[in-house]
Each structure stands twice: as structure tokens, then as C-alpha cells.
Design a protein around this motif. Structure first.
Motif, PDB file in Angstrom:
ATOM      1  N   ASN A   1       1.168  -0.742  -0.306  1.00 33.08           N
ATOM      2  CA  ASN A   1       0.405  -0.065  -0.143  1.00 33.08           C
ATOM      3  C   ASN A   1       0.850   1.007  -0.045  1.00 33.08           C
ATOM      4  OD1 ASN A   1       0.734   0.373   2.325  1.00 33.08           O
ATOM      5  ND2 ASN A   1      -0.818  -0.248   3.897  1.00 33.08           N
ATOM      6  N   ALA A   2       0.141   2.237  -0.458  1.00 37.66           N
ATOM      7  CA  ALA A   2       0.954   3.924   0.219  1.00 37.66           C
ATOM      8  C   ALA A   2       0.441   4.502   1.186  1.00 37.66           C
ATOM      9  CB  ALA A   2       0.519   4.193  -1.063  1.00 37.66           C
ATOM     10  N   PHE A   3       0.259   3.817   1.725  1.00 38.04           N
ATOM     11  CA  PHE A   3      -0.353   4.646   3.394  1.00 38.04           C
ATOM     12  C   PHE A   3       1.043   5.530   3.695  1.00 38.04           C
ATOM     13  CE2 PHE A   3      -4.213   1.595   4.476  1.00 38.04           C
ATOM     14  CZ  PHE A   3      -5.332   2.320   3.523  1.00 38.04           C
ATOM     15  N   GLU A   4       0.540   6.674   4.467  1.00 39.38           N
ATOM     16  CA  GLU A   4       1.657   7.239   5.641  1.00 39.38           C
ATOM     17  C   GLU A   4       1.840   6.833   6.452  1.00 39.38           C
ATOM     18  OE1 GLU A   4       4.157   9.823   5.953  1.00 39.38           O
ATOM     19  OE2 GLU A   4       3.037  10.685   4.717  1.00 39.38           O
TER      20      GLU A   4
ATOM     21  N   ALA B   1       2.590   8.032   9.116  1.00 38.63           N
ATOM     22  CA  ALA B   1       2.973   8.005  10.318  1.00 38.63           C
ATOM     23  C   ALA B   1       0.539   9.207  10.852  1.00 38.63           C
ATOM     24  CB  ALA B   1       3.552   9.690  10.238  1.00 38.63           C
ATOM     25  N   ASP B   2       0.764   7.949   9.794  1.00 41.84           N
ATOM     26  CA  ASP B   2      -1.291   8.464   9.719  1.00 41.84           C
ATOM     27  C   ASP B   2      -1.693   7.275  10.849  1.00 41.84           C
ATOM     28  OD1 ASP B   2      -3.689   8.928   9.423  1.00 41.84           O
ATOM     29  OD2 ASP B   2      -3.348   8.457   7.699  1.00 41.84           O
ATOM     30  N   ASN B   3      -2.057   7.666  11.795  1.00 46.41           N
ATOM     31  CA  ASN B   3      -2.729   6.394  12.446  1.00 46.41           C
ATOM     32  C   ASN B   3      -3.845   6.476  12.428  1.00 46.41           C
ATOM     33  OD1 ASN B   3      -0.499   7.074  14.471  1.00 46.41           O
ATOM     34  ND2 ASN B   3      -1.180   8.612  15.640  1.00 46.41           N
ATOM     35  N   LYS B   4      -5.077   6.417  11.561  1.00 47.97           N
ATOM     36  CA  LYS B   4      -6.042   6.118  11.225  1.00 47.97           C
ATOM     37  C   LYS B   4      -6.616   5.130   9.845  1.00 47.97           C
ATOM     38  CE  LYS B   4      -7.475  10.111   8.909  1.00 47.97           C
ATOM     39  NZ  LYS B   4      -6.779  11.141   8.880  1.00 47.97           N
ATOM     40  N   ARG B   5      -5.401   4.469  10.088  1.00 45.66           N
ATOM     41  CA  ARG B   5      -5.049   3.088   8.973  1.00 45.66           C
ATOM     42  C   ARG B   5      -5.913   2.017   9.203  1.00 45.66           C
ATOM     43  NH1 ARG B   5       1.120   2.492   9.115  1.00 45.66           N
ATOM     44  NH2 ARG B   5       0.702   3.612  10.410  1.00 45.66           N
ATOM     45  N   GLY B   6      -6.591   1.875  10.200  1.00 50.04           N
ATOM     46  CA  GLY B   6      -7.911   0.967  10.887  1.00 50.04           C
ATOM     47  C   GLY B   6      -9.197   1.360  10.105  1.00 50.04           C
ATOM     48  N   ALA B   7      -9.764   0.569   9.728  1.00 52.00           N
ATOM     49  CA  ALA B   7     -10.381   0.630   8.967  1.00 52.00           C
ATOM     50  C   ALA B   7     -11.526   1.527   9.503  1.00 52.00           C
ATOM     51  CB  ALA B   7     -11.174  -0.738   7.781  1.00 52.00           C
ATOM     52  N   ASN B   8     -12.710   2.390   9.034  1.00 52.34           N
ATOM     53  CA  ASN B   8     -13.138   2.925   9.047  1.00 52.34           C
ATOM     54  C   ASN B   8     -12.982   3.894  10.228  1.00 52.34           C
ATOM     55  OD1 ASN B   8     -15.176   0.948   7.883  1.00 52.34           O
ATOM     56  ND2 ASN B   8     -16.498   0.229  10.325  1.00 52.34           N
ATOM     57  N   VAL B   9     -12.127   4.028  10.191  1.00 48.63           N
ATOM     58  CA  VAL B   9     -11.654   5.082  11.569  1.00 48.63           C
ATOM     59  C   VAL B   9     -11.290   6.384  10.355  1.00 48.63           C
ATOM     60  CG1 VAL B   9      -9.886   6.140  12.603  1.00 48.63           C
ATOM     61  CG2 VAL B   9     -10.476   3.601  12.559  1.00 48.63           C
ATOM     62  N   GLY B  10     -11.374   6.581   9.418  1.00 52.73           N
ATOM     63  CA  GLY B  10     -11.743   8.054   8.507  1.00 52.73           C
ATOM     64  C   GLY B  10     -10.604   7.489   7.487  1.00 52.73           C
ATOM     65  N   ILE B  11     -10.202   8.599   6.290  1.00 54.79           N
ATOM     66  CA  ILE B  11      -9.553   8.657   5.243  1.00 54.79           C
ATOM     67  C   ILE B  11      -7.945   8.636   5.524  1.00 54.79           C
ATOM     68  CG2 ILE B  11      -9.504   9.294   3.104  1.00 54.79           C
ATOM     69  CD1 ILE B  11     -12.115   7.654   3.443  1.00 54.79           C
ATOM     70  N   SER B  12      -6.974   7.489   5.301  1.00 54.42           N
ATOM     71  CA  SER B  12      -5.866   7.419   5.375  1.00 54.42           C
ATOM     72  C   SER B  12      -4.871   8.630   4.578  1.00 54.42           C
ATOM     73  CB  SER B  12      -5.276   6.171   5.469  1.00 54.42           C
ATOM     74  OG  SER B  12      -5.830   5.430   6.675  1.00 54.42           O
ATOM     75  N   GLU B  13      -3.944   9.126   4.852  1.00 56.03           N
ATOM     76  CA  GLU B  13      -3.612   9.569   4.095  1.00 56.03           C
ATOM     77  C   GLU B  13      -2.293   9.073   2.933  1.00 56.03           C
ATOM     78  OE1 GLU B  13      -3.224  13.175   3.505  1.00 56.03           O
ATOM     79  OE2 GLU B  13      -5.463  13.605   4.907  1.00 56.03           O
TER      80      GLU B  13
ATOM     81  N   ARG C   1       1.210   8.129   1.234  1.00 54.63           N
ATOM     82  CA  ARG C   1       2.562   8.936   1.529  1.00 54.63           C
ATOM     83  C   ARG C   1       2.670   8.891   0.136  1.00 54.63           C
ATOM     84  NH1 ARG C   1       6.358   3.999   2.788  1.00 54.63           N
ATOM     85  NH2 ARG C   1       7.914   4.097   2.418  1.00 54.63           N
ATOM     86  N   THR C   2       3.759  10.642  -0.072  1.00 54.34           N
ATOM     87  CA  THR C   2       4.493  11.179  -1.425  1.00 54.34           C
ATOM     88  C   THR C   2       5.864  10.159  -1.748  1.00 54.34           C
ATOM     89  OG1 THR C   2       6.175  12.472  -0.368  1.00 54.34           O
ATOM     90  CG2 THR C   2       3.374  12.976  -0.715  1.00 54.34           C
ATOM     91  N   ASP C   3       5.857   9.232  -1.219  1.00 58.02           N
ATOM     92  CA  ASP C   3       7.381   8.636  -1.947  1.00 58.02           C
ATOM     93  C   ASP C   3       7.140   7.385  -2.802  1.00 58.02           C
ATOM     94  OD1 ASP C   3       6.281   7.171   0.178  1.00 58.02           O
ATOM     95  OD2 ASP C   3       9.336   6.880   0.742  1.00 58.02           O
ATOM     96  N   THR C   4       6.195   7.391  -3.555  1.00 54.90           N
ATOM     97  CA  THR C   4       5.215   5.850  -3.940  1.00 54.90           C
ATOM     98  C   THR C   4       4.662   5.614  -5.509  1.00 54.90           C
ATOM     99  OG1 THR C   4       2.991   6.137  -2.273  1.00 54.90           O
ATOM    100  CG2 THR C   4       4.855   4.830  -1.537  1.00 54.90           C
ATOM    101  N   GLN C   5       5.377   7.125  -5.486  1.00 55.43           N
ATOM    102  CA  GLN C   5       5.249   7.372  -7.523  1.00 55.43           C
ATOM    103  C   GLN C   5       5.998   6.094  -8.285  1.00 55.43           C
ATOM    104  OE1 GLN C   5       3.252  10.178  -8.322  1.00 55.43           O
ATOM    105  NE2 GLN C   5       3.207  10.171  -6.336  1.00 55.43           N
TER     106      GLN C   5
END
Length: 308
Positions: free
Chosen positions: A233-236, A238-250, A252-256
Motif C-alpha cells: 500500500n501507499a499509506f503514510e 505517520a497516519d494513525n487512521k489506518r484501521g478501517a472505518n476510522v477515517g480516510i488515511s493520508e 505518502r508522497t514517495d510511492t510514485q
């Protein structure tokens, strides 16, 4: 002899959101199935055009955890059937051979092995299996956090002749000894041993940061001879929302695409023969993979098993 690589698709949810489909938590990618299924077909077509040889039916979020118990009871089977039918139609219309993988998710919550309960999970998964059965070439139990989850899937699919792929999700960081672990804390060697015993056709790792995949691959390759795959995946981080139903995760910018391709080349060098992407990995990433790796030939009959 040149190693042949099977190219998977990328993350459905983020591609739907990027294209303007209805998209929010908790429904996630299931919302487009409910309100605007044409966007799901559009996403499949985009990944196929990019070079994907295996596309995944959009059934991951068709579970009560995402759409609610009442909607699942009323519409779950129909939505899963629609997910399979849309993928099947896209694959059949492709100018190159494309297989459909039937997504069997962690039924009681992503990244939550603590919520797993076999009776409740089995009832949900059976609905998905029955609805997807006529559309898929491969069964893909994905984002599995614990060995118990894949044991249940194997039991539910006992007697089905189609290949069964197990894809495990990993802790975001390596342990103190530098080893990757399942989100349950279980060891990679134990997971691949179980997969072999359960007659899996391939072992994959998905929905985890690219950095932890290499360690998982090294240990998997040392403990089994099954085909191995990765779709990160490309989740940031430092983003703590990676659990489903918690929010839309940020993201990362280094997975181009060029960076993601470098990781994929590392995975292939370590033994992976199946590569693709999970959350945040789009058609442009898949196009980079498809351009870099030789095609694996016809996949309409993966591993010798035909679609019924």
C-alpha cells in the motif's frame, strides 16, 4: 530463462475516489457498487489497459463491518454478485488475457485479528463465495492478519478446484530481530507452512508498507516453494487512521511509479513472481510494472485450472 511475472491490478478504493465515484467511510469501495457501479467497471478497465493480468472483484468491503448488518443481510449477496459480474465482464472484454480474482476479505475487520470469530466470519464469507462463484478464476483471501483466517477460508472452499491464493498483511515495522510479522504477531515461516498444508497455490503479502515486504519475502522463500507475490500500500506511515472505518488515511508522497517500480524490482529479485498494488497504487503504477516485467503468458487458466 527469463523469469515471468504476473501483474496484478492496484487499489480499487482510491481509484474510485480519484475518478469521482461516491466514496467515504465506512462503506469504502462498496459505496460505488451501491450507488454508481459504472465507476467500478471504469476502474477495472483502467487497470487492464495499464497491463494488469489479474483483476480483483470489488467485494472486499461487501461485509457488515463496512456496509452494516442490515444492508448486508438485505443486499450483500446481490452486491457481491455485481462485483464479480463487473470484473468478469471487464476481463472478458480485455484485448489480452485477464483472470478474475474473487476477493475474500477479513470478514470482521481489517487489521483486527482480535475480532476474528470463525462462526460469524464463516457465515459472511459463505455469502461472498456463493455470489462470486460463477465469475472468478482464482480465490484471493487477502489482507489476512492471522493464520486462523486463512484456515477458515480453506475449509469453506474445500472441494473447489480453482487456485486459492493467501495474502497476508504485515505489521508496519519489523520486530527487534529484523523479522516481518503478521498483524497477529505470528511468524512468516508459520504462515507459509500453514499455506502449504492448506494447498494454497500462492502466498502473497499486501496492504503493508513497501519497506517490510522484502523481509517477509526472504523468510517465505526460505520456508516454502509456492509462488510468492507482493502488492503493497501507499499509506503514510505517520497516519494513525489506518484501521478501517476510522477515517480516510493520508497517502505518502514517495510511492510514485518510479519508486514503486524500484521496490517491485527488489521483490522480484528476492523471488516474487506476482506483483501489483494495494491502497493508493493506481493504473500508472501498474503500467510501470507491466512495462518493466515480461508478461507471464495466458492466464485464462491459471495454474492449470479453468474458469467454470
Amino acid at each position: 530463462m527469463t523469469k515471468q511475472i504476473q501483474i496484478l491490478d492496484g487499489g480499487m478504493g482510491r481509484e474510485l475516489a480519484r475518478n469521482g465515484a461516491p466514496f467515504r467511510q465506512p462503506e469504502w469501495s462498496a459505496l460505488a457498487l451501491i450507488e454508481a457501479p459504472q465507476y467500478v467497471r471504469q476502474a477495472h478497465d483502467a487497470f487492464i489497459h495499464a497491463g494488469a493480468q489479474v483483476i480483483t472483484a470489488n467485494s472486499y468491503a461487501v461485509v457488515p463491518f463496512h456496509i452494516g448488518e442490515a444492508r448486508f443481510q438485505a443486499d450483500g449477496a446481490a452486491l457481491a454478485w455485481l462485483a464479480g459480474s463487473l470484473a468478469r465482464a471487464a476481463a472478458d472484454a480485455s484485448p489480452h488475457p485477464v483472470c478474475v480474482a474473487g476477493s475474500l476479505p477479513p470478514a470482521l475487520g481489517s487489521y483486527r485479528p482480535d475480532l476474528f470469530e470463525p462462526v460469524a466470519a464463516g457465515a459472511i464469507l459463505q455469502v461472498l463465495i456463493d455470489a462470486l462463484r460463477d465469475s472468478v478464476d482464482i480465490w484471493l483471501a487477502e489482507t489476512q492478519s492471522a493464520i486462523a483466517e486463512v484456515r477458515l477460508v480453506a475449509e469453506l472452499l474445500k472441494g473447489d478446484r480453482r487456485p486459492l491464493w493467501f495474502s497476508f498483511t504485515l505489521n508496519d515495522a519489523l520486530d527487534e530481530q529484523g523479522h516481518a510479522r503478521l498483524r497477529s504477531g505470528e511468524r512468516i515461516c508459520d504462515a507459509v507452512t500453514a499455506a502449504t498444508e492448506l494447498n494454497a497455490a500462492a502466498v502473497l503479502f499486501n496492504c503493508s508498507p513497501p519497506e517490510v515486504m522484502s523481509a517477509a519475502l526472504r523468510e517465505a522463500a526460505a520456508n516454502c516453494t509456492l509462488p510468492l507475490g507482493v502488492y503493497a500500500n501507499a499509506f503514510e506511515p505517520a497516519d494513525n487512521k489506518r484501521g478501517a472505518n476510522v477515517g480516510i488515511s493520508e497517502l505518502r508522497t514517495d510511492t510514485q511509479p518510479p519508486n514503486y517500480l524500484r521496490w517491485a524490482q527488489e521483490w522480484v529479485g528476492q523471488g516474487a513472481s506476482i506483483v501489483g498494488g494495494c491502497c493508493g497504487i493506481g493504473p500508472e503504477h501498474i503500467a510501470a510494472l507491466a512495462a518493466a516485467f515480461p508478461p507471464a503468458g495466458s492466464l485464462h487458466h491459471p495454474l492449470g485450472v479453468s474458469h467454470d
